[in-house]
Design a protein around this motif. Structure first.
Motif, PDB file in Angstrom:
ATOM      1  N   ALA A  99       4.875 -18.106  15.364  1.00  0.00           N
ATOM      2  CA  ALA A  99       5.386 -17.164  14.368  1.00  0.00           C
ATOM      3  C   ALA A  99       6.776 -16.695  14.786  1.00  0.00           C
ATOM      4  CB  ALA A  99       4.451 -15.981  14.237  1.00  0.00           C
ATOM      5  N   PRO A 100       7.752 -16.794  13.883  1.00  0.00           N
ATOM      6  CA  PRO A 100       9.091 -16.311  14.198  1.00  0.00           C
ATOM      7  C   PRO A 100       9.177 -14.797  14.019  1.00  0.00           C
ATOM      8  CG  PRO A 100       9.061 -17.211  11.995  1.00  0.00           C
ATOM      9  CD  PRO A 100       7.680 -17.414  12.558  1.00  0.00           C
ATOM     10  N   PRO A 101      10.095 -14.136  14.720  1.00  0.00           N
ATOM     11  CA  PRO A 101      10.252 -12.692  14.509  1.00  0.00           C
ATOM     12  C   PRO A 101      10.908 -12.414  13.155  1.00  0.00           C
ATOM     13  CG  PRO A 101      11.920 -13.497  16.018  1.00  0.00           C
ATOM     14  CD  PRO A 101      11.012 -14.649  15.733  1.00  0.00           C
ATOM     15  N   VAL A 102      10.506 -11.316  12.540  1.00  0.00           N
ATOM     16  CA  VAL A 102      11.088 -10.862  11.280  1.00  0.00           C
ATOM     17  C   VAL A 102      11.269  -9.346  11.349  1.00  0.00           C
ATOM     18  CG1 VAL A 102      10.109 -12.715   9.847  1.00  0.00           C
ATOM     19  CG2 VAL A 102       8.816 -10.591  10.192  1.00  0.00           C
ATOM     20  N   ALA A 103      12.121  -8.824  10.482  1.00  0.00           N
ATOM     21  CA  ALA A 103      12.231  -7.374  10.296  1.00  0.00           C
ATOM     22  C   ALA A 103      11.341  -7.004   9.117  1.00  0.00           C
ATOM     23  CB  ALA A 103      13.669  -6.967  10.029  1.00  0.00           C
ATOM     24  N   ILE A 104      10.713  -5.832   9.188  1.00  0.00           N
ATOM     25  CA  ILE A 104       9.815  -5.367   8.130  1.00  0.00           C
ATOM     26  C   ILE A 104      10.293  -4.010   7.634  1.00  0.00           C
ATOM     27  CG2 ILE A 104       7.469  -4.593   7.575  1.00  0.00           C
ATOM     28  CD1 ILE A 104       7.607  -7.587   7.891  1.00  0.00           C
ATOM     29  N   GLY A 105      10.460  -3.898   6.316  1.00  0.00           N
ATOM     30  CA  GLY A 105      10.875  -2.639   5.702  1.00  0.00           C
ATOM     31  C   GLY A 105       9.878  -2.185   4.657  1.00  0.00           C
ATOM     32  N   PHE A 106       9.725  -0.876   4.503  1.00  0.00           N
ATOM     33  CA  PHE A 106       8.837  -0.316   3.482  1.00  0.00           C
ATOM     34  C   PHE A 106       9.188   1.149   3.280  1.00  0.00           C
ATOM     35  CE2 PHE A 106       6.762  -0.339   7.621  1.00  0.00           C
ATOM     36  CZ  PHE A 106       6.360   0.977   7.793  1.00  0.00           C
ATOM     37  N   ARG A 107       8.545   1.767   2.301  1.00  0.00           N
ATOM     38  CA  ARG A 107       8.744   3.200   2.081  1.00  0.00           C
ATOM     39  C   ARG A 107       7.403   3.860   1.808  1.00  0.00           C
ATOM     40  NH1 ARG A 107      11.449   4.076  -3.953  1.00  0.00           N
ATOM     41  NH2 ARG A 107       9.634   3.329  -5.108  1.00  0.00           N
ATOM     42  N   ALA A 108       7.333   5.150   2.156  1.00  0.00           N
ATOM     43  CA  ALA A 108       6.114   5.934   1.956  1.00  0.00           C
ATOM     44  C   ALA A 108       6.461   7.161   1.134  1.00  0.00           C
ATOM     45  CB  ALA A 108       5.527   6.344   3.306  1.00  0.00           C
ATOM     46  N   LYS A 109       5.708   7.392   0.073  1.00  0.00           N
ATOM     47  CA  LYS A 109       5.955   8.549  -0.787  1.00  0.00           C
ATOM     48  C   LYS A 109       5.365   9.796  -0.157  1.00  0.00           C
ATOM     49  CE  LYS A 109       5.817   9.971  -5.614  1.00  0.00           C
ATOM     50  NZ  LYS A 109       5.397   9.592  -6.967  1.00  0.00           N
ATOM     51  N   LYS A 110       6.151  10.886  -0.186  1.00  0.00           N
ATOM     52  CA  LYS A 110       5.699  12.163   0.336  1.00  0.00           C
ATOM     53  C   LYS A 110       5.135  13.013  -0.796  1.00  0.00           C
ATOM     54  CE  LYS A 110       8.617  14.100   3.066  1.00  0.00           C
ATOM     55  NZ  LYS A 110       9.821  14.630   3.701  1.00  0.00           N
ATOM     56  N   SER A 111       4.419  14.058  -0.440  1.00  0.00           N
ATOM     57  CA  SER A 111       3.775  14.890  -1.454  1.00  0.00           C
ATOM     58  C   SER A 111       4.770  15.640  -2.336  1.00  0.00           C
ATOM     59  CB  SER A 111       2.815  15.885  -0.793  1.00  0.00           C
ATOM     60  OG  SER A 111       3.494  16.680   0.161  1.00  0.00           O
ATOM     61  N   ASN A 112       6.044  15.745  -1.903  1.00  0.00           N
ATOM     62  CA  ASN A 112       7.059  16.409  -2.730  1.00  0.00           C
ATOM     63  C   ASN A 112       7.764  15.431  -3.677  1.00  0.00           C
ATOM     64  OD1 ASN A 112       8.717  14.986  -1.023  1.00  0.00           O
ATOM     65  ND2 ASN A 112       9.838  16.751  -0.255  1.00  0.00           N
TER      66      ASN A 112
END
Length: 198
Positions: A99-112
């Motif tokens: 498996a080659p290395p990769v960068a992983i991006g995501f976002r998480a919604k906050k209660s506000n």
């Protein structure tokens, strides 16, 4: 503030030069995100002097990222797991896959209603688990989980340090709107006070 959601899961392939310095490709949508668990392991050392702890050092060693996703397609499987396809487009997994290395991006919604954005700079995934179940009186969804090891990247930042994660919250003071707007256009590169990237 607590988070109540997770979406926008992306990966970016990595190429490295002979010195191990990473260059990131344009991020690609991975799958619909269901869950992301990130656990961190620290290297710890305690120096005792005069019958007491004199110095304590805790440094990032590595992390484990477990992603629950709705599906992993053929292209993502090749990019993240190192599998290949044959002439008929069938995915082939072998004992020699790396498996080659990769960068992983995501976002998480906050209660506000605002979002917290993340990039993990270097993740190496293992073969995903597969859970299959026959349909009975009720339907139970079965979805893949992929787990990867998070490490620091070889490329230093503007202070000469080797980051493993960046994180920003939408609406924080001092954060330009362009940082949030462009978060998934490219892997975020830390900037110094003068705005210079390395």
């Amino acid at each position: 503030m607590a988070t109540i959601g997770l979406d926008s899961l992306f990966y970016a392939q990595i190429t490295e030069n002979s010195a191990g310095i990473e260059t990131y490709a344009t991020p690609i949508k991975l799958a619909k995100a269901m869950k992301a668990d990130l656990s961190i392991e620290l290297a710890e050392a305690i120096l005792y002097a005069d019958d007491a702890a004199s110095e304590v050092v805790k440094a990032f060693k590595n992390g484990t990222l477990s992603l629950g996703i709705d599906d992993i397609g053929k292209n993502a499987a090749m990019a993240l797991l190192g599998v290949r396809t044959d002439a008929n487009g069938v995915i082939i997994s072998s004992g020699e896959d790396t498996a080659p290395p990769v960068a992983i991006g995501f976002r998480a919604k906050k209660s506000n209603g605002k979002y917290r954005y993340f990039w993990l700079y270097r993740v190496i995934f293992g073969t995903p688990s597969t859970n299959l179940e026959t349909k009975g009186d009720s339907v139970n969804f079965q979805a893949p989980t992929i787990e990867g090891i998070v490490t620091v990247r070889g490329k230093p930042d503007f202070e000469g340090k080797h980051p493993w994660k960046t994180e920003v919250t939408e609406g924080d003071s001092g954060v330009p709107a362009s940082v949030i707007e462009d978060w998934f256009e490219e892997v975020y590169e830390p900037e110094g006070e003068e705005g210079g990237k390395l």
